[in-house]
Design a protein around this motif. Structure first.
Motif, PDB file in Angstrom:
ATOM      1  N   VAL A  58      20.754  64.926  10.665  1.00 11.67           N
ATOM      2  CA  VAL A  58      20.389  65.277   9.209  1.00 11.67           C
ATOM      3  C   VAL A  58      20.385  66.669   9.072  1.00 11.67           C
ATOM      4  CG1 VAL A  58      18.572  65.392   8.291  1.00 11.67           C
ATOM      5  CG2 VAL A  58      19.322  63.752  10.179  1.00 11.67           C
ATOM      6  N   LEU A  67       9.721  75.331   0.943  1.00  9.21           N
ATOM      7  CA  LEU A  67       8.499  74.940   1.998  1.00  9.21           C
ATOM      8  C   LEU A  67       8.080  73.119   2.147  1.00  9.21           C
ATOM      9  CD1 LEU A  67       5.519  76.776   1.264  1.00  9.21           C
ATOM     10  CD2 LEU A  67       7.014  77.457   2.353  1.00  9.21           C
ATOM     11  N   VAL A  75      16.851  67.016   1.794  1.00  8.63           N
ATOM     12  CA  VAL A  75      17.642  67.002   3.552  1.00  8.63           C
ATOM     13  C   VAL A  75      17.951  65.524   3.081  1.00  8.63           C
ATOM     14  CG1 VAL A  75      15.833  65.535   5.503  1.00  8.63           C
ATOM     15  CG2 VAL A  75      14.860  67.517   4.402  1.00  8.63           C
ATOM     16  N   GLU A 111      20.602  66.939  15.010  1.00 11.03           N
ATOM     17  CA  GLU A 111      21.162  65.154  16.014  1.00 11.03           C
ATOM     18  C   GLU A 111      19.743  64.287  15.105  1.00 11.03           C
ATOM     19  OE1 GLU A 111      18.551  63.660  19.204  1.00 11.03           O
ATOM     20  OE2 GLU A 111      18.773  65.777  19.217  1.00 11.03           O
ATOM     21  N   MET A 112      20.104  63.062  14.610  1.00 12.83           N
ATOM     22  CA  MET A 112      19.267  62.649  14.390  1.00 12.83           C
ATOM     23  C   MET A 112      18.634  61.437  15.086  1.00 12.83           C
ATOM     24  SD  MET A 112      20.677  59.406  10.767  1.00 12.83           S
ATOM     25  CE  MET A 112      19.873  57.740  11.395  1.00 12.83           C
ATOM     26  N   VAL A 113      17.410  61.351  15.150  1.00 13.08           N
ATOM     27  CA  VAL A 113      16.110  60.560  15.582  1.00 13.08           C
ATOM     28  C   VAL A 113      16.163  59.524  14.917  1.00 13.08           C
ATOM     29  CG1 VAL A 113      13.899  60.502  16.617  1.00 13.08           C
ATOM     30  CG2 VAL A 113      15.202  62.662  16.573  1.00 13.08           C
ATOM     31  N   LEU A 115      13.575  56.680  13.892  1.00 11.69           N
ATOM     32  CA  LEU A 115      12.660  56.535  13.543  1.00 11.69           C
ATOM     33  C   LEU A 115      12.066  54.934  13.344  1.00 11.69           C
ATOM     34  CD1 LEU A 115      12.835  58.697   9.974  1.00 11.69           C
ATOM     35  CD2 LEU A 115      12.090  60.078  12.756  1.00 11.69           C
ATOM     36  N   GLY A 141       4.833  63.709   8.777  1.00  9.59           N
ATOM     37  CA  GLY A 141       5.872  63.328   7.471  1.00  9.59           C
ATOM     38  C   GLY A 141       5.476  63.019   6.532  1.00  9.59           C
ATOM     39  N   ASN A 212       6.164  69.900  11.653  1.00  9.49           N
ATOM     40  CA  ASN A 212       5.855  67.822  10.736  1.00  9.49           C
ATOM     41  C   ASN A 212       7.380  67.618  10.325  1.00  9.49           C
ATOM     42  OD1 ASN A 212       5.201  65.850   9.345  1.00  9.49           O
ATOM     43  ND2 ASN A 212       4.178  67.010   7.956  1.00  9.49           N
TER      44      ASN A 212
HETATM   45  P1  ADP Z   1      10.898  68.300   4.793  1.00 10.70           P
HETATM   46  O1  ADP Z   1       9.144  68.451   5.316  1.00 10.70           O
HETATM   47  O2  ADP Z   1      10.682  69.912   4.196  1.00 10.70           O
HETATM   48  O3  ADP Z   1      10.135  68.424   3.093  1.00 10.70           O
HETATM   49  P2  ADP Z   1      11.745  67.605   7.640  1.00 10.70           P
HETATM   50  O4  ADP Z   1      13.006  67.970   8.193  1.00 10.70           O
HETATM   51  O5  ADP Z   1      10.164  67.432   7.872  1.00 10.70           O
HETATM   52  O6  ADP Z   1      12.170  68.188   5.779  1.00 10.70           O
HETATM   53  O7  ADP Z   1      12.311  66.468   7.014  1.00 10.70           O
HETATM   54  C1  ADP Z   1      11.433  65.324   5.731  1.00 10.70           C
HETATM   55  C2  ADP Z   1      11.723  63.570   6.540  1.00 10.70           C
HETATM   56  O8  ADP Z   1      13.027  63.292   7.035  1.00 10.70           O
HETATM   57  C3  ADP Z   1      10.938  64.307   7.849  1.00 10.70           C
HETATM   58  O9  ADP Z   1       9.907  63.357   8.051  1.00 10.70           O
HETATM   59  C4  ADP Z   1      11.790  62.653   8.346  1.00 10.70           C
HETATM   60  O10 ADP Z   1      10.982  61.582   7.981  1.00 10.70           O
HETATM   61  C5  ADP Z   1      13.152  62.665   8.352  1.00 10.70           C
HETATM   62  N1  ADP Z   1      14.127  63.446   9.306  1.00 10.70           N
HETATM   63  C6  ADP Z   1      14.282  64.534   8.736  1.00 10.70           C
HETATM   64  N2  ADP Z   1      14.764  65.523   9.691  1.00 10.70           N
HETATM   65  C7  ADP Z   1      15.516  64.511  10.910  1.00 10.70           C
HETATM   66  C8  ADP Z   1      16.182  64.487  11.503  1.00 10.70           C
HETATM   67  N3  ADP Z   1      16.223  64.763  13.067  1.00 10.70           N
HETATM   68  N4  ADP Z   1      15.983  62.500  12.315  1.00 10.70           N
HETATM   69  C9  ADP Z   1      15.951  61.654  11.562  1.00 10.70           C
HETATM   70  N5  ADP Z   1      14.961  61.765  10.385  1.00 10.70           N
HETATM   71  C10 ADP Z   1      14.366  62.622  10.292  1.00 10.70           C
END
Ligand code: ADP
Ligand code: MG
Length: 231
Positions: A58, A67, A75, A111-113, A115, A141, A212
């Motif tokens: 990611v 923000l 993302v 690293e990709m988690v 979901l 989320g 979050n």
């Molecule tokens: P923002 O809240 O600023 O938009 P995030 O880092 O929370 O940015 O990313 C937005 C969404 O992208 C998360 O709520 C999640 O669903 C997905 N996401 C972000 N990072 C990862 C990750 N490392 N692995 C899997 N999904 C992710």
């Protein structure tokens, strides 16, 4: 705790109120697990980080002026190594289009988690003028504002209070394994609430803090995105 103090001191010296790079380290110092990865400021370094992570990654823009990263397409999930360069350039372009004078600290490669097996939750803290540090837990989320499925306690929270928080939200059945899904690591969530509560109790300079999402998986939790404001 000493490490956390050092991290907060460096930020104070730089006179930055919003931590970028340091936010993840702060969580790490308090034993809250974060995805592997790094923040880099050129595409070659991004590729190097990606190559050291199993599977796709990611990539996210890192800027104190942005923000809500996903709102501006900041993302990218599931990036293959061969697309890392393009993704890097695209993230920077999007950020500049959004705000030409944005202070861009770089790109985070993570690293990709998975979901599919997890539930996105939020753990946060706000300082209330009347009650003091208020811990918040809820469904997380990008839809957190719409769902408003949250519960609050004044820090420091006890283990029982943290457990109660995980039971109180409307989405509690999702954590306990609804629709044939495995239950997630609720112990990991309560521990994270407590550790964060300890962090903000130890450091009154932290005015606001949000994880979050905190992705709750069957075998653990991961703080995927963190935002904080310091005095
Ligand atoms: P923002 O809240 O600023 O938009 P995030 O880092 O929370 O940015 O990313 C937005 C969404 O992208 C998360 O709520 C999640 O669903 C997905 N996401 C972000 N990072 C990862 C990750 N490392 N692995 C899997 N999904 C992710
Ligand atoms: Mg987020």
């Amino acid at each position: 705790r000493e490490r956390a103090r050092e991290i907060l001191e460096t930020v104070k010296d730089r006179d930055e109120t919003r931590l970028g790079v340091e936010a993840m380290e702060l969580l790490d110092a308090y034993g809250i697990e974060t995805p592997t990865g790094d923040i880099v400021d050129d595409p070659a370094d991004a590729l190097e980080v990606a190559e050291n992570i199993d599977g796709n990654v990611v990539m996210k823009i890192v800027s104190p002026d942005i923000l809500h990263k996903s709102d501006i397409g900041g993302v990218k999930v599931g990036v293959e190594n061969e697309d890392v360069y393009d993704a890097y350039e695209d993230l920077i372009t999007r950020a500049k289009n959004y705000q030409p004078d944005a202070n861009i600290l770089g790109v985070q490669v993570q690293e990709m988690v998975n979901l599919d097996d997890g539930v996105e939750t939020i753990v946060g803290m706000n300082r209330d003028p009347q009650f003091g540090p208020l811990m918040m837990f809820g469904l997380g989320g990008i839809f957190v504002e719409i769902l408003e499925d949250t519960t609050f306690r004044v820090a420091p929270v006890s283990e029982v209070e943290a457990e109660d928080m995980t039971k109180e939200i409307d989405a509690a059945p999702m954590l306990r394994g609804a629709r044939g899904n495995d239950p997630v690591d609720i112990g990991g969530i309560t521990e994270t609430i407590q550790r964060l509560s300890q962090l903000v109790t130890d450091f009154p300079a932290i005015l606001e803090l949000d994880i979050n999402p905190l992705v709750a998986l069957p075998d653990g939790v991961k703080a995927v995105d963190v935002r904080l404001t310091v005095d």
